[in-house]
Write an enzyme that holds these catalytic residues in place. Sequence first.
Site, mmCIF file in Angstrom:
data_model
loop_
_atom_site.group_PDB
_atom_site.id
_atom_site.type_symbol
_atom_site.label_atom_id
_atom_site.label_comp_id
_atom_site.label_asym_id
_atom_site.label_seq_id
_atom_site.Cartn_x
_atom_site.Cartn_y
_atom_site.Cartn_z
ATOM 1 N N HIS A 31 9.770 68.579 93.469
ATOM 2 C CA HIS A 31 10.052 69.554 92.404
ATOM 3 C C HIS A 31 11.553 69.813 92.247
ATOM 4 C CE1 HIS A 31 5.773 70.865 91.876
ATOM 5 N NE2 HIS A 31 5.692 70.491 93.136
ATOM 6 N N ASN A 71 0.623 74.597 89.686
ATOM 7 C CA ASN A 71 0.908 73.388 88.905
ATOM 8 C C ASN A 71 0.192 73.467 87.559
ATOM 9 O OD1 ASN A 71 2.517 72.034 90.780
ATOM 10 N ND2 ASN A 71 0.805 70.912 91.681
ATOM 11 N N HIS A 110 7.375 80.761 97.751
ATOM 12 C CA HIS A 110 6.624 80.585 98.999
ATOM 13 C C HIS A 110 5.207 81.135 98.793
ATOM 14 C CE1 HIS A 110 5.297 80.583 102.995
ATOM 15 N NE2 HIS A 110 5.852 81.703 103.447
ATOM 16 N N TYR A 151 7.032 76.073 103.049
ATOM 17 C CA TYR A 151 7.988 76.619 102.076
ATOM 18 C C TYR A 151 9.102 77.410 102.743
ATOM 19 C CZ TYR A 151 5.009 74.899 98.390
ATOM 20 O OH TYR A 151 4.306 74.068 97.572
HETATM 21 FE FE1 HDD Z 1 4.553 72.353 97.032
HETATM 22 C C1 HDD Z 1 7.726 72.985 96.081
HETATM 23 C C2 HDD Z 1 3.407 73.434 93.965
HETATM 24 C C3 HDD Z 1 1.347 71.397 97.867
HETATM 25 C C4 HDD Z 1 5.587 71.682 100.147
HETATM 26 N N1 HDD Z 1 5.403 73.050 95.346
HETATM 27 C C5 HDD Z 1 6.736 73.249 95.154
HETATM 28 C C6 HDD Z 1 6.963 73.776 93.841
HETATM 29 C C7 HDD Z 1 5.735 73.904 93.244
HETATM 30 C C8 HDD Z 1 4.763 73.450 94.200
HETATM 31 C C9 HDD Z 1 5.466 74.417 91.852
HETATM 32 C C10 HDD Z 1 8.321 74.100 93.251
HETATM 33 C C11 HDD Z 1 8.688 75.537 93.436
HETATM 34 C C12 HDD Z 1 10.007 75.826 92.771
HETATM 35 O O1 HDD Z 1 10.042 75.752 91.530
HETATM 36 O O2 HDD Z 1 10.959 76.085 93.478
HETATM 37 N N2 HDD Z 1 2.757 72.339 96.077
HETATM 38 C C13 HDD Z 1 2.480 72.918 94.871
HETATM 39 C C14 HDD Z 1 1.054 72.918 94.658
HETATM 40 C C15 HDD Z 1 0.481 72.332 95.742
HETATM 41 C C16 HDD Z 1 1.555 71.980 96.652
HETATM 42 C C17 HDD Z 1 0.364 73.504 93.434
HETATM 43 C C18 HDD Z 1 -0.957 72.086 96.053
HETATM 44 C C19 HDD Z 1 -1.922 72.768 95.603
HETATM 45 N N3 HDD Z 1 3.648 71.630 98.684
HETATM 46 C C20 HDD Z 1 2.319 71.334 98.844
HETATM 47 C C21 HDD Z 1 2.061 70.958 100.215
HETATM 48 C C22 HDD Z 1 3.261 71.058 100.879
HETATM 49 C C23 HDD Z 1 4.239 71.471 99.888
HETATM 50 C C24 HDD Z 1 0.714 70.574 100.779
HETATM 51 C C25 HDD Z 1 3.612 70.802 102.307
HETATM 52 C C26 HDD Z 1 2.803 70.733 103.283
HETATM 53 N N4 HDD Z 1 6.358 72.266 97.922
HETATM 54 C C27 HDD Z 1 6.538 72.016 99.244
HETATM 55 C C28 HDD Z 1 7.979 72.184 99.678
HETATM 56 C C29 HDD Z 1 8.677 72.610 98.357
HETATM 57 C C30 HDD Z 1 7.530 72.597 97.361
HETATM 58 C C31 HDD Z 1 8.555 71.048 100.434
HETATM 59 C C32 HDD Z 1 9.896 71.832 97.928
HETATM 60 C C33 HDD Z 1 10.920 72.862 97.529
HETATM 61 C C34 HDD Z 1 10.357 74.128 97.904
HETATM 62 O O3 HDD Z 1 9.132 73.941 98.473
HETATM 63 O O4 HDD Z 1 10.869 75.202 97.770
HETATM 64 O O5 HDD Z 1 8.065 73.150 100.644
#
Ligand code: HDD
Length: 680
Positions: free
Chosen positions: A72, A145, A336, A359
């Site tokens: 993202h 999402n 988060h 997060y």
């Molecule tokens: Fe995630 C970012 C949505 C599963 C780990 N995720 C992130 C963002 C969105 C989502 C919208 C961007 C937030 C922003 O605009 O800053 N993610 C989802 C959805 C998931 C999902 C709807 C499943 C239903 N994500 C998911 C899993 C993991 C992560 C299973 C790790 C185990 N996601 C992250 C992250 C991010 C992230 C690495 C990258 C940047 C951040 O968090 O802030 O932690």
Amino acid sequence: MNGSENEKIEQLQPYIVDDTGTKLTTNQGLKIADDENSLKAGVRGPTLLEDFHLREKITHFDHERIPERVVHARGYAAHGEFELYHSMKEFTKAGFLQEPGTKTPIFIRFSTVAGSKGSAETVRDVRGFAIKFYTQEGNFDLVGNNIPVFFIQDAIKFPDFVHAVKPEPHNEMPQASSAHDTLWDFVANNQETAHMIMWLMSDRAIPRSFRMMDGFGVHTFRFVNEEGIAKFIKFHYKPRLGAHSLIWDEAQMIAGHDPDFHRRDLWENIEHGNIVEYDLGVQMIDEKDEFMFDFDILDATKLWPEEQVPIRFFGKITLNRNVDNVFAETEQVAFHPGNVVPGIDFTNDPLLQGRLFSYLDTQLLRLGGPNFTEIPINRPVCPFHNNQRDGFSRQRINKGQVSYHKNSLANNTPSTSTWKEGGYVHYAEKVEGRVIQARSESFKDHFSQARLFWNSMSPVEKRHIRNAFKFEVGKVKSESVRQQVVDMFVNVDKALAKELAYAVGVKQPTGEQVDVSASSPALSLENTPKYPYTLKVGVLIGEGFSGKEVKDVVKSLLKEGVSVDIVGQHLGSLKDSDGVKVVVNQTLVTTNAALFDSLYIVGGKAGNQKQFDSNMIEFINTAYQQYKPIGVASTGMDIFSRSDAKPGAGILFGTNPNFSEDFVKAIAQQRFWDRDVYVT
Ligand code: HDD
């Protein structure tokens, strides 16, 4: 206060700096006498270390970048508010969901998943739709999402999935695209992806606008009311303008002509004061009905068909203010899923549980330490107090001797709160079982809902999915992977898999599709509301136009909130014989038909007639091939007749007495699929 001001915006004010009209200084406040030349021993001599201004300026510049989000990375955000219109008191204790009329400041960041921070926005991908609610009980983050299901069922697989979808590590290609070997190898070897892949191949993955896409919390959460009674819930947000998509060729063209297409659309609409609204609701399932469904409600690869579990809408989300600084706000905002308020709780969805760790962890790296919650965009609007101290870039100056609990020196404050007093008490779910690393049997049906989705698509949507598969899998170099994908998707639809096998040059599949005939009409974009409001029309115009005709049409478009660009051969203004003047704000080389929802062909004369005509014909052909409505003014008939477009649905002529009205209706319709053009 104007309509876009709220408690969060007020809180940000002391941090907003306007440098206009000020004196240039160092970060220490020292006025600068020369910002053009470094300090040297002689005009052509060596630069001196003594030059503190040079050192400070370059050092700061050297450290301007922070790591982009691991997923993202490409995102865009805006401020707004959430207004409750139906109390949810019966189901949840959450303070912002009690009294109708309650307004809560929000900040929403939209994103693509796979691409880097500078990648194009109209690529085929899931869109992030993350909302931060600044409630009086603390921040609640709904990190969702635009697709209601996910690729995997257990968070332990997230790094694998992301490694597979990101550019391949040996050559860092392709950027922001799932059309490559490792993604499809992952898909075929991790078949829980089947349902989500159907969505990814569908039009949902190329939205027309952030303002026109659905949002989903994806996981099953809980609402818990004052009495401690819980319900399973899934969050839904629906755009009031309906959910609309681009078509693939158009999306690809836009990626080149305007890689910022989605942010520009959001930014411009908010700047122009256009209304950006969604309704927020939940599907709810009683605890006692947990096992009543033919899918596991804790499995994030499953949706709850709306026909079985209706959505109850309770509030309106409005976006009404752009950020002042993209880095300070959009880039530094830290979402988060673990940020909840009393009355909203988690479930044992193993994907959600892993996110609760990830997060917070990622922000520590991305934002440089544990004090990122003090960055203005991340602060709650309610007071916050605890015994956490120190760390890099600490902003708060905590007074006093005591930074521990329990204590007597500060009368045991800050003190804890009971549930009744608003303290967060985790839902007392009963758990039992053995400690085990395994997947529940109830998570093992990967194809029934993938087929349900397929069954729910209109013929046009199915055609788009088939073509998306042919493109994506056609890009895979490994024949074995292509074969595995075909053999996997025969489970969803035999005809689809057979057509794919032919297109990608592998053996016909031998398996059978799952026996599911159910469909869920709510999943088809054919059934979405359609309005002309804020759709964009390009008016192609030269000299010699009929002033009255054009003026009347443009007036009626603007009346319906349609947005209009006047596209000529050159910038400046054009006049007709009656003195009606139009100001040209785009030229046929600065813009492209793919960037418009519709064209109004006025035609006319230009300095270089041959070039003008050929550019206009290209615009008309593109819009026609992309199934867009085209209006033709009396002066545009000649150029229209020289294009490939043929009269038929969605082609409207100015000579018709109801032209303006019909044109607006056609703009709202957006696409006229029954054109005899190449199939896309
Ligand atoms: Fe995630 C970012 C949505 C599963 C780990 N995720 C992130 C963002 C969105 C989502 C919208 C961007 C937030 C922003 O605009 O800053 N993610 C989802 C959805 C998931 C999902 C709807 C499943 C239903 N994500 C998911 C899993 C993991 C992560 C299973 C790790 C185990 N996601 C992250 C992250 C991010 C992230 C690495 C990258 C940047 C951040 O968090 O802030 O932690």
